[in-house]
Each structure stands twice: as C-alpha cells, then as structure tokens.
Design an enzyme around this catalytic site. Structure first.
Site, PDB file in Angstrom:
ATOM      1  N   TYR A   1      44.097  27.975  20.230  1.00  0.00           N
ATOM      2  CA  TYR A   1      44.515  27.961  21.637  1.00  0.00           C
ATOM      3  C   TYR A   1      45.751  27.087  21.778  1.00  0.00           C
ATOM      4  CZ  TYR A   1      44.322  27.175  26.696  1.00  0.00           C
ATOM      5  OH  TYR A   1      44.615  27.101  28.040  1.00  0.00           O
TER       6      TYR A   1
ATOM      7  N   ASP B   1      50.881  22.573  16.366  1.00  0.00           N
ATOM      8  CA  ASP B   1      50.385  22.187  17.690  1.00  0.00           C
ATOM      9  C   ASP B   1      49.433  21.000  17.525  1.00  0.00           C
ATOM     10  OD1 ASP B   1      49.160  21.902  20.142  1.00  0.00           O
ATOM     11  OD2 ASP B   1      48.836  24.044  20.457  1.00  0.00           O
TER      12      ASP B   1
ATOM     13  N   LYS C   1      47.703  15.148  25.732  1.00  0.00           N
ATOM     14  CA  LYS C   1      46.449  14.393  25.794  1.00  0.00           C
ATOM     15  C   LYS C   1      46.648  12.897  25.572  1.00  0.00           C
ATOM     16  CE  LYS C   1      43.702  18.483  24.663  1.00  0.00           C
ATOM     17  NZ  LYS C   1      43.150  18.747  25.998  1.00  0.00           N
TER      18      LYS C   1
END
Length: 441
Positions: free
Chosen positions: A147, A242, A274
């Site tokens: 994702y 990523d 994050k």
C-alpha cells in the site's frame, strides 16, 4: 484484571458521526467493519496508554498507525509544540523548523535532498510523478499487497484497507489511470525479471514498501531489495523505497538501516511519513540530488503544498527524531521482542496455528497459517475470522489492537513492564477465543 465493560459515550458519538461523515469515520479501518462492534472514540493518550470517552483505559498497540514512536504526549514533544504554537501556526513562507527537519532526515538516511509534504499519499504520488518526469517514461511497477497511499495509479491490489473492506477494485479510478501500472507478486524475482524484460525501456520506476506492512508484516526475502535496486539501475528505471511506515521506526535510518546500509545499496528515491511528523500531518520524499533537482522551482516537474513544512508539524517531528536515540530504539526493540514472545506463548498454549512475522520491531500475526507468508496470496489465505474474537477479548481486557487482521502491531519506547503485564494477562483468554472461533461467529 481491570475490565472494559461498556462504551455508551463512544456509541453516542458514533451515531452522531454517521449523520455527518461517511461511515462515521475519516479513514475506513477505524469503522471496525472487519471486527464488528462500535468504534472506540479516544479522549487522551499518555505514554503507552489511551483513555476513551467513557473513561476506559487501554494499552495502545496501534500508536496512531505508527507515528507514536516515543508514546503519547511525550513531555518534551509537547513543550516544543507549545512553544512553536506560541509563535504562530502557519506562515505560508519558509521557516527554520523545516530546514532543521530536512537536515535531520538527510543526516539519517541515504537521501541527498528532501521535499516536505503533508501525507504519505502525497509523498508517494509526488515521487511517482518525479520518476516519470525524470525518466520520460510512463509505466510503474508495484507489488500486490503493498500500500502506497490512496494514489489512483497505485490502488491496484493495495493491501489492508481494500482487503479489510472486501473491495476487489476501487470505483472512481478510471481504467486508463492504472493501465500503466504493472502489479507483481511480492518477493518474486522471476516475475520482476520478466516484467523488466518485456517493458524495461518503458518503466519509469518500481515502488515497494521497504518491508511490506499493509497485508500484515511480510518482510522482503534476504537480498530482495538489493535485487530490485540493481534491476532498476540495469534498465534505467528509478527504485522507490516506501518507508512511510518503517522510516525512523525500525532503526534511526529506517529499514534501509537493516538491509541497505549493510549491503551497500541505495534507493533512488524514498518516501517517509508517520514518525517524522511526531503525530502531526507531515511526510516527505527525497533521494538523489540530480533527480530531486527536477522539481520546481529548480526543474520542470511541478509539486506544491500550502501546509508543506508546517512549523508545528516540523517542530514535533524534529523533536521526536532528536529524542529517538540509541536508548529509545533499544527500549522499543526490547518491548517488541517481549510482546512477540508473549503472543507466541499464548497462541501455542491455546493450540492456534499461526505465523508471527516481523520486520525489525514491527510485527503481525497470520491466523491459521502453518508456514511463512511471503506474498499477498499467502496473506489472503489466512483464517482472518479468528482475529475478530481475539480482538474483542483483548479490547475487553484493556488492550487496543489494530481493528483488522491485515495490519501491523506497533509498540513504543513507552511500553514498560506495566503495559506488557496488562497484555500478558489479556492474551490467554483471547488466544482461547481465537482457537474456538468459527467462520460464522
């Protein structure tokens, strides 16, 4: 053991929320559709603990989906943020904190230049655009189950959110948008070689999670990321790693510190989010200077953001990273190791078949699986229905887990003996509930 008995205030807020928001939530997994029941509305967090609007207290194993590396409401982060707020919340101009945060990221990672944005989705979207602009090519390669945010071109077999909701495709994404997206099985070198053999001169980039965490935790097989980097280099494509989830969480340098730095390879571009925001909306993408200088205002590839480099978010992120020292990572790794051991012991005692997999201090459980999961197909083959009773037994005992079997469990440097003891007390009954589960219950 302290028990959680009712959630009337959460139920009331959820009823109100559904009148004004789709599904009553602002991100789908929060709706508890995969586990059933009423979503819990939180009022506050402190260290490893959350308190809901009904006054119930939980050990938190979600950590805002990863950012809370130091735990909630760390006093030094709060103090820095309060001081920054006192100077103003947004200027629409450059400010010192964004420079300091960029310097910290460059100092910790293989990137030479970095651009700050406001979300992981924005980071990956911008990295893809930049790769296409730099190479003059259109096709991109991704892996099933990975994702990379809700970018149209990347919402193809995209992992936890779509799987949790049972959506095989995403309406609203035209077929032509994903026509240049090549989706391959994760950890499959032969499939990568075949794709590049057929389309190598058309592929702008390959993007992968540094360690897959959105189909559950599926680590790359030894040498896989290096193989991807070398394959891209051979064919003139860019390799995008990523690290929105793993960045600054599994080591001070992210997952690259586990497999890239020791092996001597570097991605061309990386994406972050994050942890680097310290709980505020902040993300980044960066990499080779020659690639990054194709971005406006230096180069022709356009990218912009009104709140990019926001002084509050960058202050929170900078303070978090500065506090994330060797001792903090040691506490984090130790807490994760202890928790993994406790989970394994409880599931073994209850006779549950499972695979517990980790990438650094991130881990998750695959239910009813008797061998390691290496790709999306393996993740989908698990008995995810066993997670629902396990989740609710843990919730009733004061432990807040991700409300989906396809998500990573997150600990923090604040998960101390008290927090781990609460989890240890809750696990045996939850494991028995999973063992007794059926697909219908």
């Amino acid at each position: 053991m302290e028990r959680v008995t009712s959630h009337p205030a959460s139920q009331g807020l959820f009823d109100r929320a559904r009148q004004v928001s789709p599904g009553g939530v602002n991100s789908p997994v929060r709706a508890f559709r995969a586990v059933g029941g009423t979503p819990i509305f939180m009022r506050s967090g402190s260290g490893a603990w959350l308190t809901d609007v009904d006054g119930n207290r939980y050990v938190d194993l979600v950590g805002s989906w990863g950012p809370m590396l130091l735990g909630h409401a760390h006093p030094e982060v709060l103090a820095a943020v309060a001081e920054a707020v006192g100077r103003g919340t947004s200027f629409g101009t450059p400010s010192e904190p964004e420079v300091l945060l960029a310097e910290e990221i460059v100092g910790r990672t293989p990137v030479e230049s970095v651009r700050l944005v406001s979300s992981g989705t924005e980071a990956t979207m911008s990295a893809i655009r930049l790769a296409r602009g730099f190479t003059g090519r259109d096709k991109i390669v991704k892996f099933a189950g990975c994702y990379h945010g809700h970018v149209d071109a990347l919402l193809a077999e995209a992992g936890s959110g779509v799987v949790t909701l049972g959506l095989p495709e995403t309406p609203g994404v035209p077929a032509h948008v994903t026509a240049d997206t090549i989706v391959l099985p994760y950890n499959d070198r032969a499939a990568v070689e075949a794709a590049f053999e057929q389309y190598g001169d058309q592929i702008a980039c390959l993007i992968t999670e540094a360690a897959a965490g959105n189909m559950g935790v599926v680590p790359p097989e030894p040498g896989f990321n290096r193989f991807l980097a070398e394959t891209c280099r051979k064919h003139g494509a860019l390799f995008i790693s990523d690290e929105v989830m793993t960045g600054f969480r599994v080591t001070r340098s992210g997952h690259w510190g586990l497999d890239g730095e020791p092996e001597g390879w570097r991605p061309d571009l990386l994406t972050f989010g994050k942890v680097m925001g310290g709980g505020f909306p902040a993300a980044a993408f960066g990499g080779r200077r020659d690639v990054m200088e194709q971005l406006a205002p230096v180069g022709p590839v356009y990218q912009a953001g009104t709140l990019s480099g926001n002084p509050i978010a960058t202050t929170a992120g900078l303070t978090t990273l500065r506090l994330a020292d060797t001792e903090a990572y040691a506490r984090l790794d130790d807490a994760s190791a202890q928790l993994q051991r406790l989970v394994a012991e409880a599931l073994d005692a209850a006779g549950v078949t499972y695979a517990l997999q980790s990438a650094g201090n991130m881990f998750s459980v695959f239910w009813g699986v008797d061998k390691p999961v290496t790709d999306f197909a393996g993740a989908q083959a698990q008995e995810a229905w066993r997670y629902r009773p396990f989740f609710h037994a843990m919730l009733d005992a004061g432990v807040y887990l991700p409300p989906s079997a396809y998500e990573c469990w997150f600990v923090s440097a604040a998960h101390d003996s008290e927090a781990l003891s609460r989890i240890a007390e809750a696990l045996p009954a939850a494991a028995r509930a999973a063992a007794q589960a059926t697909p219908e219950n």
